[in-house]
Design an enzyme around this catalytic site. Structure first.
Site, PDB file in Angstrom:
ATOM      1  N   THR A  57       0.847  -1.191   0.000  1.00 46.18           N
ATOM      2  CA  THR A  57       0.000   0.000   0.000  1.00 46.18           C
ATOM      3  C   THR A  57       0.883   1.241   0.000  1.00 46.18           C
ATOM      4  O   THR A  57       0.656   2.202  -0.734  1.00 46.18           O
ATOM      5  CB  THR A  57      -0.859   0.008   1.290  1.00 46.18           C
ATOM      6  OG1 THR A  57      -1.624  -1.191   1.328  1.00 46.18           O
ATOM      7  CG2 THR A  57      -1.779   1.213   1.350  1.00 46.18           C
ATOM      8  N   GLY A 100     -14.638  11.854   6.909  1.00 48.81           N
ATOM      9  CA  GLY A 100     -13.620  11.392   7.859  1.00 48.81           C
ATOM     10  C   GLY A 100     -12.493  12.395   7.980  1.00 48.81           C
ATOM     11  O   GLY A 100     -11.844  12.728   6.985  1.00 48.81           O
ATOM     12  N   HIS A 120      22.249  27.176  14.448  1.00 47.15           N
ATOM     13  CA  HIS A 120      21.462  28.400  14.241  1.00 47.15           C
ATOM     14  C   HIS A 120      21.693  28.913  12.825  1.00 47.15           C
ATOM     15  O   HIS A 120      22.838  28.940  12.365  1.00 47.15           O
ATOM     16  CB  HIS A 120      21.898  29.472  15.233  1.00 47.15           C
ATOM     17  CG  HIS A 120      21.229  30.800  14.982  1.00 47.15           C
ATOM     18  ND1 HIS A 120      19.916  31.039  15.329  1.00 47.15           N
ATOM     19  CD2 HIS A 120      21.691  31.932  14.385  1.00 47.15           C
ATOM     20  CE1 HIS A 120      19.597  32.280  14.983  1.00 47.15           C
ATOM     21  NE2 HIS A 120      20.642  32.834  14.395  1.00 47.15           N
TER      22      HIS A 120
HETATM   23  C1  LIG Z   1      -3.286   7.241   1.184  1.00 45.91           C
HETATM   24  C2  LIG Z   1      -2.410   6.636   2.251  1.00 45.91           C
HETATM   25  C3  LIG Z   1      -1.359   7.366   2.751  1.00 45.91           C
HETATM   26  C4  LIG Z   1      -0.531   6.819   3.711  1.00 45.91           C
HETATM   27  N1  LIG Z   1       0.500   7.563   4.184  1.00 45.91           N
HETATM   28  C5  LIG Z   1       1.323   7.056   5.124  1.00 45.91           C
HETATM   29  C6  LIG Z   1       2.426   7.790   5.593  1.00 45.91           C
HETATM   30  O1  LIG Z   1       2.673   8.910   5.161  1.00 45.91           O
HETATM   31  N2  LIG Z   1       3.225   7.235   6.510  1.00 45.91           N
HETATM   32  C7  LIG Z   1       2.988   5.978   7.025  1.00 45.91           C
HETATM   33  O2  LIG Z   1       3.746   5.518   7.872  1.00 45.91           O
HETATM   34  N3  LIG Z   1       1.945   5.241   6.595  1.00 45.91           N
HETATM   35  C8  LIG Z   1       1.118   5.749   5.662  1.00 45.91           C
HETATM   36  N4  LIG Z   1       0.069   4.993   5.192  1.00 45.91           N
HETATM   37  C9  LIG Z   1      -0.149   3.653   5.781  1.00 45.91           C
HETATM   38  C10 LIG Z   1       0.840   2.641   5.201  1.00 45.91           C
HETATM   39  O3  LIG Z   1       0.694   2.602   3.808  1.00 45.91           O
HETATM   40  C11 LIG Z   1       0.600   1.272   5.797  1.00 45.91           C
HETATM   41  O4  LIG Z   1       0.627   1.370   7.205  1.00 45.91           O
HETATM   42  C12 LIG Z   1       1.673   0.289   5.367  1.00 45.91           C
HETATM   43  O5  LIG Z   1       1.694   0.166   3.972  1.00 45.91           O
HETATM   44  C13 LIG Z   1       1.448  -1.079   6.005  1.00 45.91           C
HETATM   45  O6  LIG Z   1       2.431  -1.944   5.572  1.00 45.91           O
HETATM   46  P1  LIG Z   1       2.179  -3.519   5.495  1.00 45.91           P
HETATM   47  O7  LIG Z   1       3.442  -4.105   4.952  1.00 45.91           O
HETATM   48  O8  LIG Z   1       1.672  -4.002   6.787  1.00 45.91           O
HETATM   49  O9  LIG Z   1       0.980  -3.705   4.477  1.00 45.91           O
HETATM   50  P2  LIG Z   1       0.750  -3.212   2.970  1.00 45.91           P
HETATM   51  O10 LIG Z   1       1.609  -2.070   2.637  1.00 45.91           O
HETATM   52  O11 LIG Z   1      -0.708  -3.072   2.819  1.00 45.91           O
HETATM   53  O12 LIG Z   1       1.288  -4.429   2.105  1.00 45.91           O
HETATM   54  C14 LIG Z   1       0.644  -5.660   2.098  1.00 45.91           C
HETATM   55  C15 LIG Z   1       0.822  -6.266   0.740  1.00 45.91           C
HETATM   56  O13 LIG Z   1       0.382  -7.620   0.789  1.00 45.91           O
HETATM   57  C16 LIG Z   1      -0.217  -7.938  -0.444  1.00 45.91           C
HETATM   58  N5  LIG Z   1      -1.090  -9.098  -0.240  1.00 45.91           N
HETATM   59  C17 LIG Z   1      -2.273  -9.148   0.422  1.00 45.91           C
HETATM   60  N6  LIG Z   1      -2.750 -10.418   0.421  1.00 45.91           N
HETATM   61  C18 LIG Z   1      -1.849 -11.161  -0.259  1.00 45.91           C
HETATM   62  C19 LIG Z   1      -1.752 -12.526  -0.585  1.00 45.91           C
HETATM   63  N7  LIG Z   1      -2.676 -13.410  -0.172  1.00 45.91           N
HETATM   64  N8  LIG Z   1      -0.699 -12.947  -1.301  1.00 45.91           N
HETATM   65  C20 LIG Z   1       0.267 -12.082  -1.706  1.00 45.91           C
HETATM   66  N9  LIG Z   1       0.241 -10.778  -1.409  1.00 45.91           N
HETATM   67  C21 LIG Z   1      -0.798 -10.324  -0.689  1.00 45.91           C
HETATM   68  C22 LIG Z   1      -0.961  -6.676  -0.827  1.00 45.91           C
HETATM   69  O14 LIG Z   1      -1.144  -6.639  -2.227  1.00 45.91           O
HETATM   70  C23 LIG Z   1      -0.011  -5.593  -0.344  1.00 45.91           C
HETATM   71  O15 LIG Z   1       0.820  -5.140  -1.382  1.00 45.91           O
HETATM   72  C24 LIG Z   1      -0.762   5.502   4.198  1.00 45.91           C
HETATM   73  C25 LIG Z   1      -1.817   4.749   3.688  1.00 45.91           C
HETATM   74  C26 LIG Z   1      -2.632   5.302   2.725  1.00 45.91           C
HETATM   75  C27 LIG Z   1      -3.745   4.472   2.173  1.00 45.91           C
END
Ligand SMILES: Cc1cc2nc3c(=O)[nH]c(=O)nc-3n(C[C@H](O)[C@H](O)[C@H](O)COP(=O)(O)OP(=O)(O)OC[C@H]3O[C@@H](n4cnc5c(N)ncnc54)[C@H](O)[C@@H]3O)c2cc1C
Length: 466
Positions: free
Chosen positions: A42, A181, A445
């Site tokens: 994401t 929201g 500074h």
């Molecule tokens: C618009 C927006 C802005 C954001 N801005 C920030 C920010 O500025 N700073 C910040 O810290 N966080 C931000 N976030 C939140 C951040 O993106 C998430 O907290 C972070 O990406 C979580 O990481 P993750 O690895 O847990 O999951 P994700 O990044 O969601 O990655 C999980 C991945 O697993 C894959 N997946 C799912 N199921 C399967 C499967 N069965 N097999 C294979 N692959 C699979 C998905 O396709 C996805 O790519 C933002 C989120 C959004 C939506």
């Protein structure tokens, strides 16, 4: 013969890919499975990176339009939205390709497809042509992240009713946008489209925006956003959203029972995200979920199954990329027999609007609830020489320290580069520093960081410049 791995990470987001790299660094034969076309999850594809790119580009557009007030004449400024979107897309592509390179460099096997459990040691991967590959694993780390949720009965069409993903690729600046929201994603995206020319209305169910944030900062933040032209409708509950081919009407009821209709061209629904576990076939392995359908883990990120772990947005805690990354490293180190650890008391949160908002540790409201005696140090950017020099003086730094020990318990900033300044306080807190430790550290500074030093001085009422 199915290929065998010591560890398989399902999900290639900031939690998953960082975890896979760390596992490989620690000598484990590792695979990472990602169902998207590109790695980075994401965060890199539809979250942190494209949103920060658009925040920066829209801020530049806004600034350039106002340069003549500062004596810089550059003529008519025009927006080329499709080019702006291409600039954003390029940033995403470069970074997601970079992750692919890092996996290769660290000898992590990358599988593109949907990963799911066949058994505790067998993972199926189905690619976009439905071709199945099965791999064998000793340990599996679930890092499948989260997905946006809508309001009951309302579906995202990503044209008029948008999730954050749709809000990152609107093709024409909407005349009027409703954001449902008042959390950080809604406010960031609302800011982008407001700066590009949309009339933005934020509808929030609660009394304040950014729930959970230090109240003083939250109130100041809303005041500043209002001055920027964003309109807020607090304590409004959305009842229905009706749409035709080009418009929507968002109907709300406010706390006094008044009904309101908001006509708009697009609606961004940013009311939260839910854990993404549907494709994993967790029933096959009996992994337990909690009441919010997050994967349940212990403090070592282990699920109720001995060889299955989970990290990032799919488990409890703030949905933030750096939290997911740190958990990815910690779980990899635990699996390799080391003592991985995440300090949840020092996870910063940043909102990348202008000005930025950054927060770490306890809020005043939390300290009151905990009945902890605390002192407050505050310093306004209005009195910071760097901020004055560049005419960027909105906001302040607030440091909360224990009344008896002076230990820093939290810090809350709104102002220029707040997202960078918070790192200093994070390090101080990790080392158990007192506000005096920060106050006695020499800061260059003229820098914005002097506002942090002055806020620390102000904890004992000895700030120099206020
Ligand atoms: C618009 C927006 C802005 C954001 N801005 C920030 C920010 O500025 N700073 C910040 O810290 N966080 C931000 N976030 C939140 C951040 O993106 C998430 O907290 C972070 O990406 C979580 O990481 P993750 O690895 O847990 O999951 P994700 O990044 O969601 O990655 C999980 C991945 O697993 C894959 N997946 C799912 N199921 C399967 C499967 N069965 N097999 C294979 N692959 C699979 C998905 O396709 C996805 O790519 C933002 C989120 C959004 C939506």
């Amino acid at each position: 013969m199915s290929e065998k791995f010591q560890a398989v990470v399902i999900g290639g987001g900031p939690g998953g890919y960082v975890c896979a790299i760390r596992l490989a660094q620690l000598g484990l034969k590792t695979a990472c499975i990602e169902s998207r076309e590109s790695l980075g999850g994401t965060c890199l594809n539809v979250g942190c990176i494209p949103s920060k790119s658009l925040l920066n580009l829209s801020e530049e557009f806004h600034k350039v339009q106002n340069l003549s007030k500062k004596g810089i004449e550059i003529g008519e400024v025009k927006l080329n939205l499709s080019k702006m979107m291409k600039t954003k897309d390029k940033a995403v592509t470069v970074l997601t390709k970079g992750v692919e390179f890092l996996l290769k460099k660290n000898k992590v096997s990358y599988f593109k497809g949907v990963g799911s459990f066949k058994s505790k040691n067998e993972i199926s991967i189905k690619d976009s042509n439905n071709k199945e590959t099965t791999i064998i694993t000793e340990k599996t780390i679930i890092a499948t992240g989260s997905v946006p949720v809508s309001l009951p009965g309302i579906e995202f069409d990503e044209k008029i009713i948008l999730s954050s993903t749709g809000a990152l690729k609107i093709e024409q600046v909407p005349k009027k946008m409703v954001v449902v929201g008042g959390g950080y994603i809604g406010l960031e995206m609302g800011s982008v489209w407001s700066r590009l020319g949309a009339e933005v209305h934020v509808i929030e169910f609660l009394e304040n925006i950014t729930p959970g944030m230090d109240m003083e900062i939250s109130k100041e933040f809303m005041k500043i956003l209002k001055r920027q032209g964003i309109k807020f409708h607090m304590q409004h509950k959305v009842q229905t959203i009706k749409k035709n081919a080009s418009e929507a009407v968002v109907s709300t009821i406010d706390k006094d029972g008044n009904k309101n209709d908001f006509n708009c061209n697009v609606v961004l629904i940013s009311v939260g995200r839910k854990p993404n576990t549907e494709s994993l076939n967790l029933n096959a392995v009996g992994v337990e979920l909690d009441e919010k359908k997050r994967v349940k883990t212990d403090k070592n990120f282990k699920t109720n199954q001995d060889n299955i772990f989970a990290i990032g947005d799919v488990i409890t805690g703030p949905m933030l990329a750096h939290k997911a990354e740190d958990e990815g490293i910690a779980v990899a180190e635990n699996i390799a027999g080391q003592s991985g650890h995440v300090n949840y008391d020092t996870i910063p949160g940043v909102i990348y609007t202008t000005p930025e908002v950054a927060t770490i540790g306890k809020t005043e409201e939390q300290l009151k609830e905990m009945k902890t005696d605390y002192k407050i140090g505050k310093f306004s950017f209005m009195a910071n020489s760097r901020a004055k020099a560049i005419d960027d003086t909105e906001g302040f730094v607030k440091i909360l320290a224990d009344a008896k020990t002076d230990k820093v318990l939290g810090a809350h900033l709104i102002g220029p580069h707040a997202g960078e300044l918070i790192a200093e306080i994070g390090i101080a807190m990790e080392f158990g520093a007192s506000s005096e430790d920060i106050a006695r550290t020499c800061h260059a500074h003229p820098t914005f960081s002097e506002a942090v030093k002055e806020a620390a001085l102000s904890v004992d009422k000895r700030a120099i410049h206020s």
